[in-house]
Write an enzyme that holds these catalytic residues in place. Structure first.
Site, PDB file in Angstrom:
ATOM      1  N   ARG A 190      40.157  26.553  45.045  1.00 47.77           N
ATOM      2  CA  ARG A 190      39.400  27.805  45.127  1.00 47.77           C
ATOM      3  C   ARG A 190      37.931  27.443  45.327  1.00 47.77           C
ATOM      4  NH1 ARG A 190      36.619  31.355  41.703  1.00 47.77           N
ATOM      5  NH2 ARG A 190      36.876  33.562  42.251  1.00 47.77           N
ATOM      6  N   LYS A 206      30.632  24.837  39.609  1.00 47.99           N
ATOM      7  CA  LYS A 206      30.578  25.200  38.194  1.00 47.99           C
ATOM      8  C   LYS A 206      29.682  24.235  37.408  1.00 47.99           C
ATOM      9  CE  LYS A 206      34.960  27.687  37.785  1.00 47.99           C
ATOM     10  NZ  LYS A 206      36.301  27.729  37.151  1.00 47.99           N
TER      11      LYS A 206
END
Length: 291
Positions: A271, A237
């Site tokens: 994740r 991210k």
């Protein structure tokens, strides 16, 4: 003498999640969730599944190296992503569930959706867990649907929608206190709806600047007061690559570094796009901090 990197205390709440189909996800030790994107516009291009064979090949590779669960997403939640109707989301998702069930009958499947109708169709098709990036805020029927179908649920914090969340990063009160209050109220509502197996996801990067996400990661142990296992979604991210002056494609090493911090903060499920490296991080964490 206390050390600088002391992991969060072992939680006292149950850590084995039960699917409505009888499959189990054991989080007594930290585990890895592999990401399978069924969308053509996910922010990390290399994670996009292009065919059924590609799906099965990726799934097998993730399971072989130690993924405990796979997360299927058919609606891109990257900032500014295009909105698609539920019918299109189901058309992408349901054939993938069927293919994975044929090839890997015992795999624990997570469905990344904020729509109750999509969640219901996926669970009825054989999915095991609902991973809701909106935490029920974008579909008033979500909690009741998950409760009716007796599914485990990931409760994530987000403001607005994927299309508006980048404009909603102002938190007048303390960031963590804001999350604690919202999670507290949502957990009450979930229990009233009959949902008992819940993971908390603080929503790194969702309606949060990189600096706010860094603060949240630093203060992750504070969420333990709510008594639920924590899922950390950090993989590639902006909060990873932006401080390094890199792109998502070059953010693997940074992701691994932050995965270790998340584990030290008490995360039970990572994740991840890159399952081998995430599994290695978990194993090294366990070697340094044996249970």
């Amino acid at each position: 003498m206390a050390t600088l990197f002391t992991p969060a205390l072992t939680p006292s709440y149950p850590l084995i999640l039960k699917s409505p189909h009888g499959r189990l996800l054991d989080l007594r030790q930290p585990q890895v969730m592999g990401i399978l994107n069924l969308t053509p516009d996910s922010f990390f291009a290399d994670s996009r599944v292009t065919s059924e064979q590609d799906l099965l090949t990726r799934a097998e590779a993730m399971l072989t190296v130690g993924a405990a669960t796979l997360d299927l997403g058919a609606y891109s939640t990257r900032p500014g992503a295009a909105d698609i109707p539920p019918e299109e989301e189901k058309a992408r998702l349901l054939p993938a569930i069927a293919a994975l069930r044929r090839a890997f009958p015992e795999v624990f499947l997570s469905i990344d959706t904020f729509r109750a109708s999509v969640a219901a169709a996926a669970l009825e098709a054989g999915a095991d867990l609902v991973n809701d990036v909106a935490g029920g805020t974008l579909d008033a029927d979500m909690f009741a649907t998950v409760g009716r179908l007796r599914a485990p649920y990931v409760l994530m914090h987000m403001r607005g929608t994927p299309q508006t969340m980048t404009t909603l990063t102002d938190y007048p009160d303390d960031l963590v206190l804001t999350l604690l209050r919202q999670f507290r109220d949502q957990l009450v509502a979930l229990r009233e709806a009959g949902v008992t197996d819940v993971l908390l996801d603080p929503g790194f990067g969702f309606a949060k600047t990189s600096a706010q996400s860094h603060e949240l990661l630093r203060r992750l142990p504070e969420l333990a007061v709510l008594g639920q296992p924590i899922l950390a979604g950090l993989s590639r991210k902006r909060l990873v690559y932006q401080p390094l002056g890199l792109t998502a494609e070059a953010a693997l090493n940074g992701t691994t570094a932050l995965h270790m911090l998340a584990l030290q903060g008490g995360a039970r499920l990572l994740r991840a796009h890159d399952v081998p490296e995430a599994v290695q991080a978990v194993r090294l964490f366990q070697a340094v901090f044996p249970a």
